[in-house]
Design an enzyme around this catalytic site. Structure first.
Site, PDB file in Angstrom:
ATOM      1  N   LYS A 202       0.856  -1.191   0.000  1.00  0.00           N
ATOM      2  CA  LYS A 202       0.000   0.000   0.000  1.00  0.00           C
ATOM      3  C   LYS A 202       0.886   1.233   0.000  1.00  0.00           C
ATOM      4  O   LYS A 202       1.727   1.407   0.883  1.00  0.00           O
ATOM      5  CB  LYS A 202      -0.918  -0.016   1.222  1.00  0.00           C
ATOM      6  CG  LYS A 202      -1.773   1.232   1.342  1.00  0.00           C
ATOM      7  CD  LYS A 202      -2.813   1.101   2.431  1.00  0.00           C
ATOM      8  CE  LYS A 202      -3.584   2.397   2.594  1.00  0.00           C
ATOM      9  NZ  LYS A 202      -4.595   2.302   3.651  1.00  0.00           N
ATOM     10  N   ARG A 212     -10.953   9.666   2.259  1.00  0.00           N
ATOM     11  CA  ARG A 212     -10.802  10.297   3.580  1.00  0.00           C
ATOM     12  C   ARG A 212     -11.974  11.240   3.853  1.00  0.00           C
ATOM     13  O   ARG A 212     -12.392  11.396   5.002  1.00  0.00           O
ATOM     14  CB  ARG A 212      -9.444  10.990   3.690  1.00  0.00           C
ATOM     15  CG  ARG A 212      -8.308   9.961   3.721  1.00  0.00           C
ATOM     16  CD  ARG A 212      -6.913  10.586   3.790  1.00  0.00           C
ATOM     17  NE  ARG A 212      -5.898   9.568   3.567  1.00  0.00           N
ATOM     18  CZ  ARG A 212      -4.618   9.837   3.312  1.00  0.00           C
ATOM     19  NH1 ARG A 212      -4.211  11.093   3.252  1.00  0.00           N
ATOM     20  NH2 ARG A 212      -3.745   8.859   3.120  1.00  0.00           N
ATOM     21  N   LYS A 225       1.080  10.030   5.697  1.00  0.00           N
ATOM     22  CA  LYS A 225       1.220   8.635   6.132  1.00  0.00           C
ATOM     23  C   LYS A 225       2.517   8.003   5.619  1.00  0.00           C
ATOM     24  O   LYS A 225       2.628   6.788   5.516  1.00  0.00           O
ATOM     25  CB  LYS A 225      -0.017   7.840   5.683  1.00  0.00           C
ATOM     26  CG  LYS A 225      -1.331   8.390   6.262  1.00  0.00           C
ATOM     27  CD  LYS A 225      -2.510   7.435   6.079  1.00  0.00           C
ATOM     28  CE  LYS A 225      -3.774   7.975   6.753  1.00  0.00           C
ATOM     29  NZ  LYS A 225      -4.920   7.034   6.676  1.00  0.00           N
ATOM     30  N   LYS A 256      -2.273  -1.410  -3.802  1.00  0.00           N
ATOM     31  CA  LYS A 256      -3.151  -0.246  -3.690  1.00  0.00           C
ATOM     32  C   LYS A 256      -2.333   1.022  -3.749  1.00  0.00           C
ATOM     33  O   LYS A 256      -1.308   1.089  -3.077  1.00  0.00           O
ATOM     34  CB  LYS A 256      -3.883  -0.346  -2.348  1.00  0.00           C
ATOM     35  CG  LYS A 256      -4.791   0.794  -2.020  1.00  0.00           C
ATOM     36  CD  LYS A 256      -5.342   0.609  -0.643  1.00  0.00           C
ATOM     37  CE  LYS A 256      -6.186   1.815  -0.314  1.00  0.00           C
ATOM     38  NZ  LYS A 256      -6.551   1.845   1.073  1.00  0.00           N
ATOM     39  N   SER A 282     -10.550   5.472  -4.316  1.00  0.00           N
ATOM     40  CA  SER A 282     -11.508   6.569  -4.442  1.00  0.00           C
ATOM     41  C   SER A 282     -11.085   7.629  -5.471  1.00  0.00           C
ATOM     42  O   SER A 282     -11.916   8.115  -6.239  1.00  0.00           O
ATOM     43  CB  SER A 282     -11.712   7.222  -3.077  1.00  0.00           C
ATOM     44  OG  SER A 282     -10.476   7.637  -2.528  1.00  0.00           O
ATOM     45  N   TYR A 321     -15.492   0.636  -6.391  1.00  0.00           N
ATOM     46  CA  TYR A 321     -16.796   1.261  -6.120  1.00  0.00           C
ATOM     47  C   TYR A 321     -17.744   1.016  -7.294  1.00  0.00           C
ATOM     48  O   TYR A 321     -18.940   1.242  -7.169  1.00  0.00           O
ATOM     49  CB  TYR A 321     -16.595   2.761  -5.848  1.00  0.00           C
ATOM     50  CG  TYR A 321     -15.663   2.969  -4.674  1.00  0.00           C
ATOM     51  CD1 TYR A 321     -16.116   2.780  -3.371  1.00  0.00           C
ATOM     52  CD2 TYR A 321     -14.309   3.266  -4.862  1.00  0.00           C
ATOM     53  CE1 TYR A 321     -15.256   2.899  -2.287  1.00  0.00           C
ATOM     54  CE2 TYR A 321     -13.441   3.395  -3.786  1.00  0.00           C
ATOM     55  CZ  TYR A 321     -13.927   3.206  -2.509  1.00  0.00           C
ATOM     56  OH  TYR A 321     -13.063   3.303  -1.439  1.00  0.00           O
TER      57      TYR A 321
HETATM   58  N1  LIG Z   1      -6.850   2.641   6.522  1.00  0.00           N
HETATM   59  C1  LIG Z   1      -7.223   3.584   5.683  1.00  0.00           C
HETATM   60  C2  LIG Z   1      -7.697   3.242   4.315  1.00  0.00           C
HETATM   61  N2  LIG Z   1      -8.315   2.097   3.935  1.00  0.00           N
HETATM   62  C3  LIG Z   1      -8.671   2.247   2.594  1.00  0.00           C
HETATM   63  C4  LIG Z   1      -8.224   3.491   2.157  1.00  0.00           C
HETATM   64  C5  LIG Z   1      -8.362   4.124   0.809  1.00  0.00           C
HETATM   65  C6  LIG Z   1      -9.435   3.629  -0.078  1.00  0.00           C
HETATM   66  C7  LIG Z   1      -9.778   4.554  -1.199  1.00  0.00           C
HETATM   67  O1  LIG Z   1      -9.141   5.611  -1.405  1.00  0.00           O
HETATM   68  O2  LIG Z   1     -10.729   4.233  -1.918  1.00  0.00           O
HETATM   69  C8  LIG Z   1      -7.598   4.120   3.236  1.00  0.00           C
HETATM   70  C9  LIG Z   1      -7.056   5.496   3.156  1.00  0.00           C
HETATM   71  C10 LIG Z   1      -5.747   5.817   3.705  1.00  0.00           C
HETATM   72  O3  LIG Z   1      -4.862   4.969   3.833  1.00  0.00           O
HETATM   73  O4  LIG Z   1      -5.573   6.990   4.036  1.00  0.00           O
END
Ligand SMILES: NCc1[nH]cc(CCC(=O)O)c1CC(=O)O
Length: 332
Positions: A202, A212, A225, A256, A282, A321
């Site tokens: 990730k 978010r 992060k 991801k 997203s 989605y």
């Molecule tokens: N634990 C957080 C988490 N779990 C899934 C997503 C993102 C999913 C998306 O953007 O569709 C995130 C965001 C992040 O790491 O800040």
């Protein structure tokens, strides 16, 4: 593999493209509703479907509406639904205790789905961000996101989700050592068949922005992060993370974001041959929707082409989605 091609005009590659039936016959990659995992956002209340402005067409649903969504997904042949909570800001704390409450939104939603749509697999998210007053996936102590203390909390969260009936645990936190700790806790609690789909590779990505907003973490998040999510410049590190999570007991692995990381998907699948998933996140969804709303692209065709790209890269499936919209078209 070395493709053999006769000289022109013995070979006319266009022959096999000349009719829909021939194109269908020689298509190398297929996409079906079996390949989809549908992420949905859960909120409190009753009979609510609240739009998320940065994700047109996606809503935050109250549990009764999440159950309707699960029934719909099951009817569409989507194998799994994945739950993300929009937690009441009043329940966010420094110790994140709501994360492992047996009666938190996600755990109540799991039980409701399991009784109404028993054939769909329920996936959860394991990370502290929806419950954390500072929006991080882990505990923050003196400005540092601390690893081992966070893993202890994630383990409690995992067991609470498995107790509620979750089929697939999805750790998205990127702490070190969490997969092994979760696996040991699940075994000890008698949850032998609960699977782990690890967010193994990730990246620290700008593509998560709309998510978010959806879970209400944008305002809370201080800083970024980058001390736990991966640097977008790295590939070999992704392979090390995947290998580590598999050896700690992950059943499936995820890359991801998705489209900008297809090279990682391909390398992971060809190196390990494990069940491999990508998350079309997203921001990817929002980009397609925004351009489609402007009439600049054909949103439906881009949706299908982008989902096919994950399969072509070697993924076994995609978190998207678009799952219900794509399944409707595929089942058409
Ligand atoms: N634990 C957080 C988490 N779990 C899934 C997503 C993102 C999913 C998306 O953007 O569709 C995130 C965001 C992040 O790491 O800040």
């Amino acid at each position: 593999m070395k493709p053999t091609v006769a000289p022109f005009p013995a070979a006319r590659p266009r022959r096999l493209r000349s009719a829909p039936a021939l194109r269908k016959l020689v298509r190398e990659t297929t996409l079906t509703s079996d390949d989809l995992i549908w992420p949905v956002f859960v909120r409190d209340g009753d009979a609510i479907e609240e739009p998320i402005p940065s994700m047109p067409g996606v809503t935050r649903r109250s549990i009764d509406k999440v159950v309707d969504a699960a029934i719909e997904a099951q009817a569409l042949g989507i194998p799994a639904i994945c739950l993300f909570p929009y937690t009441d800001p009043a329940l966010k704390t420094e110790d994140c205790a709501e994360a492992w409450s047996p009666d938190n939104l996600v755990n109540r939603a799991i039980r409701a789905i399991k009784s109404a749509a028993p054939d769909i697999a329920v996936m959860t998210d394991v990370a502290l961000d929806p419950y954390n007053i500072n929006g991080h996936d882990g505990y923050v102590v003196d400005g540092e996101i601390v690893n081992d203390e966070t893993v202890e909390a994630l383990v409690k969260m995992t067991v609470a989700q498995a107790d509620a009936g979750a089929d697939i645990i999805g750790p998205s936190d990127m702490m070190d050592g969490r997969i092994g700790a979760m696996r040991r806790a699940l075994e000890a609690a008698g949850h032998r068949n609960v699977t782990i789909l690890s967010y193994a590779a990730k990246y620290a990505s700008a593509y998560y922005g709309p998510f978010r907003d959806a879970v209400g973490a944008s305002g809370a998040l201080k800083g970024d992060k980058k001390t736990y999510q991966m640097d977008p410049g790295n590939t070999d590190e992704a392979l090390r993370m995947i290998e580590r999570d598999l050896t700690e007991g992950a059943d499936m692995v995820m890359i991801k974001p998705g489209l900008a990381y297809l090279d990682i998907c391909q390398r992971v699948k060809s190196t390990f041959g494990a069940p491999t998933f990508a998350y079309q996140v997203s921001g990817e969804y929002a980009m397609i929707e925004a351009a489609a709303q402007n009439g600049w692209i054909d949103g439906e065709r881009i949706m299908m082409e982008s989902l096919m790209a994950f399969k072509r890269a070697g993924c076994d499936g995609v978190l998207t989605y678009y799952a219900p919209a794509a399944a409707r078209l595929l089942n058409g």
